[in-house]
Design a protein around this motif. Structure first.
Motif, PDB file in Angstrom:
ATOM      1  N   CYS A  94       0.895  -1.134   0.164  1.00 41.96           N
ATOM      2  CA  CYS A  94      -0.010   0.082   0.047  1.00 41.96           C
ATOM      3  C   CYS A  94       0.861   1.339   0.004  1.00 41.96           C
ATOM      4  CB  CYS A  94      -0.912  -0.067   1.165  1.00 41.96           C
ATOM      5  SG  CYS A  94      -1.760  -1.480   1.344  1.00 41.96           S
ATOM      6  N   THR A  95       0.503   2.352  -0.751  1.00 43.84           N
ATOM      7  CA  THR A  95       1.248   3.623  -0.939  1.00 43.84           C
ATOM      8  C   THR A  95       0.191   4.612  -0.187  1.00 43.84           C
ATOM      9  OG1 THR A  95       2.222   2.694  -2.911  1.00 43.84           O
ATOM     10  CG2 THR A  95       2.204   4.864  -2.500  1.00 43.84           C
ATOM     11  N   ASP A  96       0.656   5.409   0.681  1.00 46.57           N
ATOM     12  CA  ASP A  96      -0.008   6.373   1.368  1.00 46.57           C
ATOM     13  C   ASP A  96      -0.172   7.593   0.453  1.00 46.57           C
ATOM     14  OD1 ASP A  96       0.076   5.009   3.503  1.00 46.57           O
ATOM     15  OD2 ASP A  96       1.239   6.869   4.620  1.00 46.57           O
ATOM     16  N   ARG A  97      -1.513   8.338   0.451  1.00 45.35           N
ATOM     17  CA  ARG A  97      -1.677   9.427  -0.265  1.00 45.35           C
ATOM     18  C   ARG A  97      -1.102  10.567   0.447  1.00 45.35           C
ATOM     19  NH1 ARG A  97      -6.457   9.293  -3.144  1.00 45.35           N
ATOM     20  NH2 ARG A  97      -7.773   7.506  -2.510  1.00 45.35           N
ATOM     21  N   PRO A  98      -0.536  11.469  -0.447  1.00 44.21           N
ATOM     22  CA  PRO A  98      -0.018  12.720   0.199  1.00 44.21           C
ATOM     23  C   PRO A  98      -0.709  13.393   1.619  1.00 44.21           C
ATOM     24  CG  PRO A  98      -0.001  12.901  -2.167  1.00 44.21           C
ATOM     25  CD  PRO A  98      -1.166  11.772  -1.762  1.00 44.21           C
ATOM     26  N   ASP A  99      -0.059  13.692   2.263  1.00 40.07           N
ATOM     27  CA  ASP A  99      -0.524  14.419   3.408  1.00 40.07           C
ATOM     28  C   ASP A  99      -1.671  13.796   4.308  1.00 40.07           C
ATOM     29  OD1 ASP A  99       0.865  16.908   2.796  1.00 40.07           O
ATOM     30  OD2 ASP A  99      -0.392  17.315   1.211  1.00 40.07           O
ATOM     31  N   THR A 100      -1.414  12.534   4.412  1.00 39.83           N
ATOM     32  CA  THR A 100      -2.438  11.637   5.172  1.00 39.83           C
ATOM     33  C   THR A 100      -2.015  11.253   6.796  1.00 39.83           C
ATOM     34  OG1 THR A 100      -1.677   9.617   4.323  1.00 39.83           O
ATOM     35  CG2 THR A 100      -3.587  10.942   3.367  1.00 39.83           C
ATOM     36  N   ALA A 101      -0.733  12.004   6.983  1.00 42.85           N
ATOM     37  CA  ALA A 101      -0.120  11.617   8.410  1.00 42.85           C
ATOM     38  C   ALA A 101      -1.277  11.782   9.323  1.00 42.85           C
ATOM     39  CB  ALA A 101       1.036  12.504   8.552  1.00 42.85           C
ATOM     40  N   ALA A 102      -2.070  12.812   9.490  1.00 46.67           N
ATOM     41  CA  ALA A 102      -2.921  13.109  10.422  1.00 46.67           C
ATOM     42  C   ALA A 102      -4.013  11.959  10.621  1.00 46.67           C
ATOM     43  CB  ALA A 102      -3.590  14.558  10.381  1.00 46.67           C
ATOM     44  N   ILE A 103      -4.510  11.639   9.309  1.00 44.67           N
ATOM     45  CA  ILE A 103      -5.462  10.403   9.608  1.00 44.67           C
ATOM     46  C   ILE A 103      -5.060   9.015   9.749  1.00 44.67           C
ATOM     47  CG2 ILE A 103      -6.957   9.069   7.837  1.00 44.67           C
ATOM     48  CD1 ILE A 103      -6.937  11.341   6.025  1.00 44.67           C
ATOM     49  N   ARG A 104      -3.533   8.995   9.268  1.00 48.70           N
ATOM     50  CA  ARG A 104      -2.899   7.698   9.783  1.00 48.70           C
ATOM     51  C   ARG A 104      -2.999   7.657  11.315  1.00 48.70           C
ATOM     52  NH1 ARG A 104       0.859   3.723   8.352  1.00 48.70           N
ATOM     53  NH2 ARG A 104       0.901   4.170   6.187  1.00 48.70           N
ATOM     54  N   ASP A 105      -2.526   8.941  11.893  1.00 47.52           N
ATOM     55  CA  ASP A 105      -2.317   8.918  13.443  1.00 47.52           C
ATOM     56  C   ASP A 105      -3.578   8.728  13.994  1.00 47.52           C
ATOM     57  OD1 ASP A 105       0.438   9.319  13.362  1.00 47.52           O
ATOM     58  OD2 ASP A 105       0.287  11.594  13.537  1.00 47.52           O
ATOM     59  N   ALA A 106      -4.668   9.163  13.416  1.00 48.46           N
ATOM     60  CA  ALA A 106      -6.048   9.203  14.014  1.00 48.46           C
ATOM     61  C   ALA A 106      -6.589   7.761  14.057  1.00 48.46           C
ATOM     62  CB  ALA A 106      -6.918  10.245  13.322  1.00 48.46           C
ATOM     63  N   VAL A 107      -6.219   7.023  13.180  1.00 46.18           N
ATOM     64  CA  VAL A 107      -6.881   5.503  13.223  1.00 46.18           C
ATOM     65  C   VAL A 107      -5.711   4.599  13.354  1.00 46.18           C
ATOM     66  CG1 VAL A 107      -8.835   6.220  11.723  1.00 46.18           C
ATOM     67  CG2 VAL A 107      -6.643   5.594  10.582  1.00 46.18           C
TER      68      VAL A 107
END
Length: 100
Positions: free
Chosen positions: A7-20
């Protein structure tokens, strides 16, 4: 049979990653019956998550996809792309990962 899910992250999803992150970890724990290996991929410095890699032991691509689809990271839009590839176990040396 083994399936690699890259899986490759979307740009600027660090906050979502942290939240879930905790629901993601809970999901992985609930699927330990099929989960062989899992971990975040990172930049060369190890400072930024760039995606995730999972190795699962299931009978079909559909089951591997169902595993991926159930992941809170997938459900919350962290990933820009997901590749599912069947693989064969060639070398197996889990001790080489000790201490990482």
């Amino acid at each position: 049979m083994l399936w690699a899910i890259s899986c490759t992250d979307r740009p600027d999803t660090a906050a979502i990653r942290d939240a879930v992150l905790q629901p993601h970890r809970d999901y992985l724990k609930s699927r330990k019956d099929i989960l062989v290996l899992a971990g975040a991929t990172q930049n060369d410095e190890g400072t930024v998550a760039t995606g995730s890699l999972f190795i699962v032991n299931v009978n079909s691509r559909a089951e591997a996809k169902a595993f991926s689809d159930g992941d809170p990271f997938t459900r919350n839009g962290v990933f820009a792309g997901i590749a599912i590839t069947r693989m064969r176990k060639g070398q197996w040396n889990p001790q080489a990962a000790d201490g990482t």
